[in-house]
Each structure stands twice: as C-alpha cells, then as structure tokens.
Design an enzyme around this catalytic site. Structure first.
Site, PDB file in Angstrom:
ATOM      1  N   LYS A  52       2.404  39.971  71.756  1.00 48.63           N
ATOM      2  CA  LYS A  52       2.037  39.277  72.995  1.00 48.63           C
ATOM      3  C   LYS A  52       2.638  40.038  74.168  1.00 48.63           C
ATOM      4  O   LYS A  52       3.859  40.144  74.304  1.00 48.63           O
ATOM      5  CB  LYS A  52       2.569  37.850  72.938  1.00 48.63           C
ATOM      6  N   GLY A 104      -6.820  37.951  71.772  1.00 48.34           N
ATOM      7  CA  GLY A 104      -7.137  36.913  72.745  1.00 48.34           C
ATOM      8  C   GLY A 104      -6.240  37.025  73.959  1.00 48.34           C
ATOM      9  O   GLY A 104      -5.401  37.932  74.050  1.00 48.34           O
ATOM     10  N   PHE A 136      -0.028  33.271  79.483  1.00 46.14           N
ATOM     11  CA  PHE A 136       1.182  34.075  79.584  1.00 46.14           C
ATOM     12  C   PHE A 136       0.943  35.555  79.358  1.00 46.14           C
ATOM     13  O   PHE A 136       1.831  36.359  79.494  1.00 46.14           O
ATOM     14  CB  PHE A 136       2.224  33.582  78.587  1.00 46.14           C
ATOM     15  N   ASP A 167       2.854  22.920  76.282  1.00 45.14           N
ATOM     16  CA  ASP A 167       1.468  23.375  76.338  1.00 45.14           C
ATOM     17  C   ASP A 167       0.821  23.293  74.962  1.00 45.14           C
ATOM     18  O   ASP A 167       0.243  24.249  74.460  1.00 45.14           O
ATOM     19  CB  ASP A 167       1.396  24.796  76.911  1.00 45.14           C
ATOM     20  N   GLY A 207      -4.135  34.484  76.999  1.00 38.11           N
ATOM     21  CA  GLY A 207      -3.748  33.127  77.400  1.00 38.11           C
ATOM     22  C   GLY A 207      -3.062  33.198  78.733  1.00 38.11           C
ATOM     23  O   GLY A 207      -3.031  34.254  79.378  1.00 38.11           O
TER      24      GLY A 207
END
Ligand SMILES: *[C@@H]1O[C@H](CO)[C@@H](O)[C@H](O)[C@H]1NC(C)=O
Ligand SMILES: *[C@@H]1O[C@H](CO)[C@@H](O)[C@H](O)[C@H]1NC(C)=O
Ligand SMILES: *[C@@H]1O[C@H](CO)[C@@H](O)[C@H](O)[C@H]1NC(C)=O
Ligand SMILES: *[C@@H]1O[C@H](CO)[C@@H](O)[C@H](O)[C@H]1NC(C)=O
Ligand SMILES: *[C@@H]1O[C@H](CO)[C@@H](O)[C@H](O)[C@H]1NC(C)=O
Length: 652
Positions: free
Chosen positions: A361, A340, A344, A458, A342
């Site tokens: 990430k 996915g 960041f 968040d 996001g």
C-alpha cells in the site's frame, strides 16, 4: 589463574545448586505481565535514588506485613509512591520471596522508567511518580484469555462465570484482605474456579467498583482468563489455581511470624539462611545470573503473551523494507500489479525474492505525521495479530514514500462478491453467516482484546478481504493511527469515513467511539443479508435507503423478505432473523443503545441470549446523494469527495 577462576565458579555453581535443593518450594514467582510508565528519569537523579530506596525496602517490609504495604519515599518533586500486594492465599514466605524477586526483576524490565506495575501469580508490585489511587472508569489494564474456546454452551458458560466472579467480588469487598475465591459449576465437566483481589488500601466501595470493571473486561467464551487493572484483578480457570486450604475457612487470622508455630519458624529460618546463601552467590555471579534469569523470565513472558493477545516481539528494524526491494517486488509499481485504490493510497500486488506474495500500500502524501511517530504506530499495528485481520508485515519509509506491506489475500474484497450479480451466488447463507461472525471477532479483538483499543473508523465491505477459504480479514485497521488523522481521540475535527457507513454522531459532530464502529458493522451486516449496497440503493416501493427498507420489513413483520433473493435455497431462518435483529440494534441512533462487540459475538454464538427490541434507525445519511450533499453543506464549511467511496467532512 584461569583454572582458579573456573574452580571458583564451579564451587559457586555447586553451592548454588545445593542451596536450590534446600530451597524447594520457595521458587521464583510466576511472571504474568507488566506495564512500564511512559515517564523516564535521568540517570543518577534524586528520583532514581528514591526509587531504589523504595524498592530495596520492600522485601524487608514484606516479611512484616500481612501481604500488603504502601509507602512513599523522598519529597516532591522527586517523591516515589509504591505498594505491593500479595495474593490473599499465599504464605508470608511466598509473599516475601515474590516481593524480593519483583523488586529486582522490575528494574530489568523497566530500566529507566519512573514507574511500573508488575504482576506475578503470587504478588503485584506498583510504583510511580504519582500517587497510587483508584479512579473508576480510567482503568485499562492488560487482559489475558486462554487460547481455547469453550464449545459447550458458551453463552451460559459466560453467564455462570460472571455470577461466580460477582459473588466473589461481593465477598472480597467485605473482606479485610480484599480477597476472595469461589468455586462453582460450569457447562463443562470441570468446575469453574474464580479469584478476585483488590489492593488492601481500597475502601470496600472502591474495591467493589474496581472489581466490577475488571470482571466486565473478562473475555467471553474462553476456558480461562484474567483482567488486570492497577488496583485490582480477577481471574477464572477450569482448574484449581489457588490454595484452597488458605481460603476455605474465611477469614483466618493472617499468619504472622509471631504467632507461627515453633516448627514453622525453624523452617523459615533455614529458608532465610538459604536466601542469604543464594543472595551472596548471586551477588558474585550477578552478571551471569541476571542474564540467565532475565532470559528465563522473558521466555515465560513470551509464551503467555502470545497466547493472550497474539503479540510477539517485533522491533521497528525487523519491520523495515528497502524501497528497492518494494520496487522490484511490484515491478516498479506497474499498473499490471495494481489491485485497487482507496482513500489512503494505491495498492499493488508484489512478490518478494523468497517467493512470498505481498500487498503493497503506497500511501498518498497527505499524512502530516512525523517519521518517528509513523514508525511507532506501524510497530504497534504490526503487533495486532488475529486470524480475522490482515497481517501487516512491515513498512518502507524513504524520502517522500510511505509504504505499508501486508500479507496478500487472494480473494479480493467482500464487495467484489456481494454486489456482483455473477458472483453473489458463490456466497451462500452459511458462508455469509461465517463472514459476519469472523468480522465480529476481528472487531472485538481491535476493540477489547488487544492491548491497545483500536477504533477502525472506516469499516465497509471493501475493507473486508476474503482469503482462499473465504474467511474474512479486516484491512486498513489502525490507518487512522498510521496516517496520523488527529490521532485517536474522542472527538476529531477531520472526519474520515465512508458515506453510508458513518454513524450520525460521527458524521455530524465528529464524535467517535467503539460504538461508531458498531454502527458501521450493523450497516455491513444488513448489506450481507440483503446483497444491496448502502450507497447505491434503488428500490421502487417508496423507500429510499437500505436502513429504512430494513426497518420497514422488520416493523411490518416481513423481515425474511430482506434476504438476498439469490439465497432462497438453504438457510437457517433462525440465523437470518437473529442477524437482521442484531444489525438493526447496531444501527440505532443512540450510541449507548447499540450493543458492544462482545455482546454481538455472544448474540451470534447463542440463541439463549434475549435481544432487546431495536428502535427505528436514523436515516438522514442514507437518503439520496443530492439530499445528503445539501444536508452536509448546510451544516459544515466544506464537503469534499475524493472518490466515490471516501468522504471527508471538515466541521467548523
Ligand atoms: C552515575 O554515577 C556512577 C557512579 O557514581 C558513575 O560511574 C556514572 O558515570 C554516572 N552516570 C551518569 C550518567 O552520570
Ligand atoms: C519498611 O522497611 C524500611 C527499610 O527496611 C524500614 O525503615 C521501615 O520501618 C519498614 N516499615 C515497616 C512498616 O515495617
Ligand atoms: C453443581 O451441579 C451439581 C450437579 O448438577 C449440583 O448438585 C450442585 O448443587 C451444583 N452446585 C452449584 C453451586 O450450583
Ligand atoms: C487453558 O485452559 C485449559 C482448561 O482449563 C487448561 O488445561 C490449559 O492449561 C489452559 N491454557 C493456558 C495456557 O492456561
Ligand atoms: C491442603 O491440605 C491438604 C490436607 O491437609 C493437603 O493434603 C494439601 O497438600 C494442601 N494443599 C496445599 C496446596 O497446600
């Protein structure tokens, strides 16, 4: 030559162990915690020498004091301020032993820092390059909690504990030793024992305020706990941990060496001889001795510390991954591995050579943070460990690449289930209720239980991941810190958050606090109950947004109609009502009216806590999108949308 050395060491060890035998009862104190100051001194500086003078004078002062001593050495700008405080129930001998040990132990633990506060069960020692005074509201000391949760009536247990501790606090504030203990009933078969202590320089008002702060920090729902703040501390346990004999008849005249009975002073003189022997021996064996002692104390430190906050030893080195390893693990960031994206950056699944599955990430390059700062923040966040937080395993930093490596969580995120008509059914009420509880505990840990107060900023359904057993794990916590978004401060120019989940004061004025997370949590709870998205709400009966919809049903006395229609089979009406009620309390406009996470957890654990009535939520930010855009552009210079879920607003 060599054998002579061995012989000498043998003799010394022998005398050490025999003096240890005469020494029983005067054991090394039990280390609890410490906090080195940030400032460092330069080697061989005047400051260092003043500090050493101060520390070396403490043991002799301990023998003459009534368990407390406060002094300074040197002159500005190299003045050193210091104090020690022994616990009110320990004997002068124990006090002296503790201070003696502490004044050398502290140098092992903070070798080049200008100050430290070090707590043992028996005493605390505090020195600093600034004056040691109490200022209310500025005290964030270590919190410790017993790992075992109270299962019998936890909320009543908490109430009883608070009562006992507050009674003790009142007594201590009026006692010249600023110390008190209290025994009372708990909900378990064991009685509850409480102890509070202020440093004796505090006035009775300050002592009372300080203890109030300390007690408020005590963790709910555990079988024991401590809250240490620089000028006072509080502790409760389900077993006797203090000497009742020294506290029973308050206030006994403090034992001083002059009024001591003859027999006792003889004992203490043998002990003094023993101390001298030990000091001489340990002087000769200093290197070996220090290694041994510090290793032993460090071991103690770890066991307590892990128990408390889940903090193990991690060094930056142990967290660092090579870029090559990450590339291989993710098949060169193959699109097939992509999980996915996001605000960041993008997330990939990876497998390490040892077979461990990881989530990688890859941060986008907007970060303005320096390398060292980035490493420090990662190291800090990696220390946060809780079963409701996704574990950060490490990072990779090469060239332009900034990468974070997390444990892999198989069931993707909560929104995948919650808002997918085909999967919604898999989340029955009891699962949803457990998920709400888990998220609450995860946030509580971030807000209060870890050593660093972390505001998530968040929180949303897509940042809650579900493990193989559908337990929730919060992800992206600490991102603001890692990404360097103006660091953690009370007001930011750069607002990062998600449409719908942002509290009004944050979205409009950039003000954030733990209460902005509470707001997002409230929105999330209402989403979990209704199965409806905050950002994509369509309802025909004239209500334009989820919060107004929830409020309308609450006000009209039809709250059960809010419940996701997939959940008509089995649910506890009581639980659903409580969650709706709590959700609405969390989304109130006034941040101070919103509960804290500790209260939320308490509300979820117990029906006996009465909840206040919620006020109507602020719906400005939950209207349709065009309206929102207009509102924002009229208030702010710039309004940009990165993707469907991330918004960034730049106030003037
Ligand atoms: C500090 O002083 C000691 C002894 O006087 C000396 O051996 C040492 O080199 C000095 N260290 C520094 C950093 O000046
Ligand atoms: C504390 O110890 C120092 C050094 O041993 C001594 O000079 C000082 O008088 C002591 N103070 C008191 C109050 O005993
Ligand atoms: C504790 O419980 C016992 C038995 O229920 C009761 O007799 C006693 O008064 C209680 N003590 C306090 C301090 O409430
Ligand atoms: C936690 O509390 C229980 C019950 O009082 C006690 O037996 C246990 O030793 C405590 N654990 C720690 C680590 O203090
Ligand atoms: C307290 O006093 C009792 C009776 O004098 C004694 O048996 C006990 O060992 C004492 N406890 C401590 C911790 O000194």
């Amino acid at each position: 030559m060599l054998s002579l050395k061995f012989f000498m060491i043998f003799v010394l060890l022998l005398s050490l162990s025999s003096s240890m035998i005469t020494f029983t009862g005067a054991a090394e104190p039990t280390y609890v915690n410490h906090a080195c100051s940030d400032n460092k001194f330069t080697r061989n500086s005047t400051y260092q020498s003043n500090m050493n003078t101060l520390l070396s004078s403490f043991p002799s002062n301990a023998s003459r004091s009534n368990g407390f001593y406060k002094t300074t050495t040197g002159h500005d700008p190299n003045r050193v301020y210091g104090l020690f405080q022994c616990r009110g129930d320990v004997t002068t001998t124990t006090c002296q032993d503790c201070v003696d040990f502490a004044s050398t132990d502290t140098i092992q633990r903070c070798p080049d820092q200008k100050g430290n506060i070090i707590w043992y069960d028996e005493c605390l020692l505090h020195y600093s390059d600034s004056s040691i005074i109490y200022t209310s509201g500025l005290n964030n000391g270590p919190l410790m909690a017993n790992g075992t949760e109270v299962t019998i009536e936890p909320s009543r247990f908490h109430q009883l504990m608070l009562e006992i501790m507050r009674e003790a606090a009142t007594q201590a504030a009026n006692d010249p030793k600023r110390f008190a203990t209290r025994k009372g009933n708990s909900t378990t078969s064991q009685p509850l024992y409480g102890l509070v202590q202020c440093t004796q320089d505090l006035s009775n008002t300050d002592c009372s305020r300080c203890l109030e702060e300390s007690i408020a920090n005590l963790r709910a729902g555990r079988m024991g706990g401590r809250s240490l703040i620089p000028n006072c501390y509080s502790r409760y346990e389900l077993y006797l941990f203090y000497n009742e004999n020294m506290t029973a008849s308050l206030p006994p005249p403090p034992p001083s060496s002059l009024t001591m009975p003859k027999g006792k002073s003889k004992v203490s003189s043998t002990i003094i001889i023993a101390i001298v022997a030990v000091i001489t021996v340990s002087g000769v064996l200093s290197v070996a001795g220090y290694c041994f002692l510090s290793r032993r104390s460090r071991k103690k430190y770890n066991t307590i510390q892990e128990e408390i906050a889940g903090i193990g030893i991690t060094t930056v080195e142990s967290l660092q991954f090579d870029f090559v390893t990450i590339q291989a693990a993710t098949n060169r960031f193959s699109t097939y591995n992509k999980l996915g994206a996001g605000g960041f950056g993008e997330v990939y699944k990876g497998v390490l050579p040892n077979g461990q599955e990881i989530a990688v990430k890859r941060l986008s390059r907007r970060s303005r943070q320096g390398v060292e700062e980035f490493k420090n923040e990662v190291e800090l966040v990696a220390k946060l460990q809780h079963r409701n937080l996704v574990r950060l395993l490490g990072f990779c930093l090469e060239g332009e690449e900034k990468i974070l490596v997390y444990e892999f969580v198989p069931n993707k995120s909560l929104d995948n289930f919650l808002f997918d008509p085909e999967k919604q059914g898999q989340l029955d009420w009891s699962r949803r209720y457990k998920i709400i509880g888990g998220i609450a505990r995860g946030i509580l840990y971030l807000h209060e239980d870890s050593r660093f107060r972390i505001i998530h900023r968040d929180l949303k359904a897509s940042n809650v991941l579900l493990d193989g057993n559908m337990n929730p794990k919060i992800s992206d916590f600490g991102m603001a810190r890692i990404f360097g978004v103006d660091q953690i401060q009370a007001k930011t120019k750069r607002i990062v958050g998600t449409y719908g989940y942002m509290s009004p004061e944050y979205a409009m004025r950039g003000q954030f606090s733990v209460k902005s997370d509470i707001y997002s949590f409230g929105v999330l709870v209402l989403e979990i109950i209704t199965g409806k998205k905050i950002n994509n709400f369509c309802q025909t009966d004239g209500v334009g947004d989820l919060l107004s919809y929830a409020w309308k049903h609450w006000r009209d006395g039809t709250p059960m109609q809010l419940l996701d229609s997939n959940l008509t089979d089995s649910y506890s009406r009581n639980e659903v009502m409580r969650c709706i009620h709590m959700g609405l309390l969390c989304v109130q406009e006034d941040p101070t009216a919103r509960p804290t996470m500790a209260t939320v957890v308490l509300m979820l654990n117990s029906y006996s806590v009465t909840l206040p009535l919620p006020k109507q939520p602020h719906a400005l930010f939950h209207g349709n999108r065009t309206e929102l855009n207009m509102q924002i552009t009229s208030n702010y210079m710039q309004w940009s949308v990165d993707d469907a879920s991330i918004t960034e607003v730049y106030p003037r």
